[in-house]
Design an enzyme around this catalytic site. Structure first.
Site, PDB file in Angstrom:
ATOM      1  N   ASP A   1       0.854  -1.177   0.000  1.00  6.60           N
ATOM      2  CA  ASP A   1       0.000   0.000   0.000  1.00  6.60           C
ATOM      3  C   ASP A   1       0.897   1.236   0.000  1.00  6.60           C
ATOM      4  O   ASP A   1       1.826   1.329   0.807  1.00  6.60           O
ATOM      5  CB  ASP A   1      -0.860  -0.014   1.277  1.00  6.60           C
TER       6      ASP A   1
ATOM      7  N   HIS B   1     -10.871  -3.284   3.041  1.00  4.82           N
ATOM      8  CA  HIS B   1     -10.808  -2.952   4.468  1.00  4.82           C
ATOM      9  C   HIS B   1     -11.637  -1.723   4.834  1.00  4.82           C
ATOM     10  O   HIS B   1     -11.758  -1.405   6.012  1.00  4.82           O
ATOM     11  CB  HIS B   1      -9.351  -2.722   4.847  1.00  4.82           C
ATOM     12  N   ASP B   2     -12.147  -0.999   3.845  1.00  7.68           N
ATOM     13  CA  ASP B   2     -12.965   0.194   4.113  1.00  7.68           C
ATOM     14  C   ASP B   2     -14.448  -0.081   3.930  1.00  7.68           C
ATOM     15  O   ASP B   2     -15.264   0.846   4.010  1.00  7.68           O
ATOM     16  CB  ASP B   2     -12.588   1.339   3.159  1.00  7.68           C
TER      17      ASP B   2
ATOM     18  N   GLU C   1      -6.588   4.204  -5.737  1.00  3.55           N
ATOM     19  CA  GLU C   1      -7.904   4.414  -5.123  1.00  3.55           C
ATOM     20  C   GLU C   1      -8.383   5.819  -5.488  1.00  3.55           C
ATOM     21  O   GLU C   1      -7.793   6.802  -5.054  1.00  3.55           O
ATOM     22  CB  GLU C   1      -7.776   4.289  -3.603  1.00  3.55           C
TER      23      GLU C   1
ATOM     24  N   ASP D   1      -2.989   4.617  -2.303  1.00  2.66           N
ATOM     25  CA  ASP D   1      -4.011   5.172  -1.414  1.00  2.66           C
ATOM     26  C   ASP D   1      -4.409   6.586  -1.846  1.00  2.66           C
ATOM     27  O   ASP D   1      -3.545   7.387  -2.221  1.00  2.66           O
ATOM     28  CB  ASP D   1      -3.397   5.211  -0.001  1.00  2.66           C
TER      29      ASP D   1
HETATM   30  C1  GLC Z   1      -7.803   5.249   2.126  1.00  3.20           C
HETATM   31  C2  GLC Z   1      -7.684   3.968   2.910  1.00  3.20           C
HETATM   32  C3  GLC Z   1      -8.350   4.150   4.237  1.00  3.20           C
HETATM   33  C4  GLC Z   1      -7.659   5.277   4.960  1.00  3.20           C
HETATM   34  C5  GLC Z   1      -7.604   6.540   4.115  1.00  3.20           C
HETATM   35  C6  GLC Z   1      -6.604   7.506   4.665  1.00  3.20           C
HETATM   36  O1  GLC Z   1      -9.128   5.541   1.826  1.00  3.20           O
HETATM   37  O2  GLC Z   1      -8.200   2.897   2.189  1.00  3.20           O
HETATM   38  O3  GLC Z   1      -8.341   2.981   5.001  1.00  3.20           O
HETATM   39  O4  GLC Z   1      -8.345   5.554   6.149  1.00  3.20           O
HETATM   40  O5  GLC Z   1      -7.207   6.286   2.805  1.00  3.20           O
HETATM   41  O6  GLC Z   1      -5.308   7.055   4.426  1.00  3.20           O
END
Ligand code: GLC
Ligand code: CA
Length: 565
Positions: free
Chosen positions: A100, A338-339, A265, A207
């Site tokens: 990540d 995970h979100d 993402e 991310d």
């Molecule tokens: C992304 C991650 C999440 C995190 C956020 C801040 O959305 O997937 O888990 O809280 O970024 O880094």
């Protein structure tokens, strides 16, 4: 149709979230040796690549997405040597590893931020985003603008040392880096990317990949929630003015030097915007995570405002995420991470009567869609959301906690809190974060000690061990789906999608087509029998199904895949 094959297109990627995967030493926290001990579970399923969520050193306010040192490992997870072993063991099994890449922000505990906050003249001052306070008509100090943080409250935090605010789109201890500064970018390329490429990893999940470039005017965001002090501000930080320049630079300087894959993402975006990130020849990223499907029913400005969805909405989401595939772009297929909550609860039916059947239905859907397929730990065994009765104390995520605490502070009524708890139970990130259910022994075989987060009470019924030798288990069904997907990749991974029953609220029927072949996928999304209508001309030969016998009726949650001749 000329297909442009790539290893990262055909691959199935399995996401490991280290805190809850497998604990090797009984301290209740998952760790890297624990991951190594379960690699065959992933390999046997048929996955090709592992995506490991942050295992870097971190104060863990946001479960490792707050990184205090890119070049070391969180001690409770292990050491750099453990990472070498992990990389080696994954490669030995013919799989690959992506990490990540969290570079929109660091933890406040990172030495860069410690320097930056120490004085206004520190050479690293400008590595983060600092602004002087504003003062209201009464002379009270206020944040520089009205931006809301993704984790509630102002996106700005006042720092006494120098009397200025710093920007944090996420938690207070996640200060946003200033990407306008090229020294910052160079330091990131070196510390966060090259360091790990040189250790032999095969790419990154990137991310918040659309947020690095902020609109430098830092204007107040339009008021969309009049009863709230702080307002959503995506407009000013998502797909910002220099974002593509930054991605191109990162690719050119670092990623292009390796045979690496990247998945960014990005959330919600128009097709034109998506193609800027992933268009062939753009030199940015390979593919994106878009949120059309996972955020179905939620207000994109606030995930805890939930309005529900129907099956045509799901079909629209699937279409939106796939439409730009072809020679130009590439996409991802996923409905958990995970979100997000658990897919069986969100898109299937987690009632014990239907959860395996509907889990298989979803497996048929996901494994038939074009793009790179991602699975999240526990999805392959049908883990569900946490029980509705769990009190707020069992929820650990900062996103859940902050929202809840803000409601309390506002003096929300009991009724409002009860309503929030329902939505929380449905969409909270905590649902994905309970320990993986390995077997029916204490703590689900995740740990010999007390797990950091409560194990879902249903582990005696849902666990990996009980599924390995059961030919009707979800684990073995996923396995068969992944192998069929590989066998007919021109259809399932690369084929064109044509939805046949767009407005139907009960069934989802679609064709996947390659140059010379067609398959029909028919999915009954209800707990009732429905008459089977092929909706397509030609002879049908059954390729796969989640029932042992097929008839003129579609059974509850029945799904079928046919070759069409
Ligand atoms: C992304 C991650 C999440 C995190 C956020 C801040 O959305 O997937 O888990 O809280 O970024 O880094
Ligand atoms: Ca441990």
């Amino acid at each position: 149709m000329t297909i442009n094959y790539k290893w990262w297109k055909d691959a199935t990627i399995y996401q490991v979230w280290p805190a809850s995967f497998k604990d090797s030493n009984g301290d209740g926290i998952g760790d890297i040796p624990g991951i190594v001990s379960k690699l065959d579970h992933i390999k046997n399923l048929g996955a090709d690549i592992i995506w490991l969520s942050p295992m870097y050193d971190s104060p863990q306010n946001d479960m490792g997405y707050d990184i205090s040192d890119y070049e070391s490992v969180y001690p409770k997870y292990g050491t750099l040597e453990d990472m070498d072993i992990l990389i080696d063991q994954i490669h030995k099994r013919g799989m690959r590893l992506i990490l990540d890449l969290v570079i929109n922000h660091t933890a406040a505990e990172h030495k860069w931020f410690q320097e930056s906050k120490s004085s206004k003249t520190n050479p690293k001052r400008d590595w983060y985003i600092w602004k002087p306070p504003k003062y209201d008509s009464k002379g009270n100090r206020q944040p520089p603008n009205n931006w809301v943080s993704y984790f509630s409250g102002s996106a700005w935090e006042y720092d006494e040392t120098t009397g200025e605010y710093y920007l944090h789109l996420f938690a207070k201890n996640q200060p946003d880096l200033n990407w306008e500064n090229e020294h910052t970018r160079n330091a990131l390329y070196k510390s966060a990317l090259s360091f790990w490429f040189d250790k032999g990893i095969d790419g990154f999940r990137i991310d918040t990949a659309g947020m690095y470039s902020k609109d430098q005017r830092f204007l107040d965001a339009p008021i969309v929630f009049p009863d709230r002090e702080f307002q959503p501000c995506k407009l000013y930080h998502q797909n910002g003015p220099r974002i593509h320049e930054f991605h191109q630079e990162m690719f050119k300087r670092v990623t292009s030097k390796y045979d690496a894959m990247t998945v960014g993402e990005v959330g919600h975006s128009s097709h034109d915007e998506v193609l800027k990130y992933v268009g062939a020849g753009r030199g940015e990223m390979n593919m994106l995570f878009l949120f059309d499907m996972v955020e179905l029913g939620s207000d994109p400005r606030d995930r805890f405002i939930y309005n529900g969805y129907n099956l045509p909405d799901l079909k629209t989401a699937v279409t939106n995420q796939a439409e730009f595939i072809g020679t130009e772009g590439w996409t991802t297929v996923f409905n958990e991470n995970h979100d997000q909550p658990r897919s069986v609860t969100r898109f299937g039916n987690d009632d014990p009567k239907w959860r395996v059947q509907s889990g298989k239905l979803l497996a048929l859907l996901m494994s038939s869609l074009s793009g790179t397929l991602f699975l999240y730990q526990g999805q392959e065994i049908g883990m569900t959301n946490v029980p509705k009765e769990w009190p707020i104390e069992e929820y650990k995520d900062i996103n859940s906690m902050n929202y809840y605490n803000e409601l309390l502070q506002e003096g929300a009524s009991d009724e409002r809190i009860a309503q929030f708890m329902k939505v929380l139970n449905l969409v909270a990130r905590d649902n994905a974060r309970t320990p993986v259910q390995w077997d029916a022994s204490a703590h689900a075989g995740f740990s010999t000690g007390k797990p950091w987060m409560r194990v879902n009470d249903n582990y005696p019924d849902i666990n990996a061990e009980s599924q390995y030798n059961d030919p009707h288990s979800l684990y073995n069904f996923w396995k068969s789906c992944l192998s069929l997907r590989k066998q007919h990749k021109d259809l399932f991974v690369y084929g064109d999608l044509e939805i046949l029953d767009f407005d139907n609220q009960k069934t989802f029927s679609f064709l996947k087509k390659s140059d010379d072949k067609t398959v029909l996928v028919v999915l009954n999304f209800t707990d009732k029998e429905i008459d089977f209508e092929p909706l397509v001309k030609g002879d049908l030969k059954l390729l796969h199904s989640n029932y042992t016998k097929v008839s003129q009726q579609l059974e509850p949650y029945e799904g079928r895949v046919y070759s069409v001749y």
